[in-house]
Design a protein around this motif. Structure first.
Motif, short mmCIF file in Angstrom:
data_model
loop_
_atom_site.label_atom_id
_atom_site.label_comp_id
_atom_site.label_asym_id
_atom_site.label_seq_id
_atom_site.Cartn_x
_atom_site.Cartn_y
_atom_site.Cartn_z
N ALA A 187 0.85 -1.19 0.00
CA ALA A 187 0.00 0.00 0.00
C ALA A 187 0.89 1.24 0.00
O ALA A 187 2.05 1.18 0.40
CB ALA A 187 -0.90 -0.02 1.22
N PRO A 188 0.35 2.36 -0.45
CA PRO A 188 1.14 3.60 -0.48
C PRO A 188 1.74 3.92 0.88
O PRO A 188 1.04 3.92 1.89
CB PRO A 188 0.12 4.65 -0.90
N GLY A 189 3.05 4.17 0.88
CA GLY A 189 3.72 4.55 2.10
C GLY A 189 3.99 3.42 3.07
O GLY A 189 4.48 3.65 4.19
N LYS A 190 3.68 2.19 2.67
CA LYS A 190 3.88 1.04 3.56
C LYS A 190 4.83 0.03 2.94
O LYS A 190 5.08 0.04 1.74
CB LYS A 190 2.54 0.38 3.88
N GLN A 191 5.34 -0.85 3.79
CA GLN A 191 6.20 -1.92 3.29
C GLN A 191 5.38 -3.02 2.63
O GLN A 191 4.21 -3.22 2.95
CB GLN A 191 7.01 -2.50 4.45
N ARG A 192 6.02 -3.73 1.74
CA ARG A 192 5.39 -4.87 1.10
C ARG A 192 5.15 -5.96 2.14
O ARG A 192 6.01 -6.21 2.99
CB ARG A 192 6.28 -5.39 -0.03
N GLU A 220 -9.13 -0.50 2.49
CA GLU A 220 -7.78 -0.76 3.00
C GLU A 220 -7.06 -1.86 2.21
O GLU A 220 -5.87 -2.11 2.45
CB GLU A 220 -7.81 -1.12 4.49
N ASP A 221 -7.74 -2.52 1.29
CA ASP A 221 -7.09 -3.48 0.40
C ASP A 221 -6.39 -2.79 -0.77
O ASP A 221 -5.69 -3.45 -1.54
CB ASP A 221 -8.11 -4.48 -0.17
N THR A 222 -6.60 -1.48 -0.91
CA THR A 222 -5.96 -0.74 -1.99
C THR A 222 -4.45 -0.86 -1.88
O THR A 222 -3.85 -0.53 -0.85
CB THR A 222 -6.38 0.73 -1.93
N ALA A 223 -3.83 -1.34 -2.95
CA ALA A 223 -2.39 -1.60 -2.96
C ALA A 223 -1.98 -2.10 -4.33
O ALA A 223 -2.84 -2.41 -5.17
CB ALA A 223 -2.03 -2.65 -1.91
N VAL A 224 -0.68 -2.20 -4.52
CA VAL A 224 -0.15 -2.93 -5.68
C VAL A 224 0.11 -4.35 -5.21
O VAL A 224 0.73 -4.57 -4.16
CB VAL A 224 1.15 -2.29 -6.21
N TYR A 225 -0.35 -5.31 -5.99
CA TYR A 225 -0.23 -6.72 -5.64
C TYR A 225 0.80 -7.39 -6.55
O TYR A 225 0.79 -7.19 -7.77
CB TYR A 225 -1.58 -7.42 -5.75
N TYR A 226 1.67 -8.17 -5.91
CA TYR A 226 2.75 -8.86 -6.60
C TYR A 226 2.70 -10.35 -6.28
O TYR A 226 2.27 -10.74 -5.20
CB TYR A 226 4.11 -8.34 -6.13
#
Length: 115
Positions: free
Chosen positions: A40-45, A88-94
């Motif tokens: 998520a923005p500003g957070k660790q993977r 809160e699930d908004t994020a880039v997923y890898y």
């Protein structure tokens, strides 16, 4: 050369669903523990879910009961079914192995949950 390519992200309203896919080239999933991670923005993977070679699964508490990880060995693809999505699930997923291999991080797929 190994490459993981994530797809399936997008913009969805709270409560909606998405299915992410991770296709691999130069790799055979069934020999490794595969996982989905989110950043998520500003957070660790962080680890979201993983799937062992024996078919066992692990889910982080914040997705348990909502997300499902699976694979199609014939297609060399790993999936993440995401239901009842929350902002809160908004994020880039890898996708990557467990533990993650630094050289195999792909571009990820953006998931945005918003009304």
């Amino acid at each position: 050369q190994v490459q993981f390519v994530e797809s399936g992200g997008g913009l969805v309203q709270p409560g909606g669903s998405l299915r992410l896919s991770c296709a691999a080239s130069g790799w055979t999933y069934r020999f490794y523990i595969m996982a989905w991670y989110s950043q998520a923005p500003g957070k660790q993977r962080e680890l979201v879910a993983h799937l062992t070679t024996g078919g066992s699964t692990y889910y982080a508490d914040f997705v348990k009961g909502r997300f499902t990880i699976s694979s199609d060995n014939a297609k060399n693809t790993v999936y993440l079914q995401m239901n009842n999505l929350k902002p809160e699930d908004t994020a880039v997923y890898y996708c990557n192995t467990v533990p993650p291999a630094t050289q195999y991080w792909g571009q990820g797929t953006q998931v945005t949950v918003s009304s």
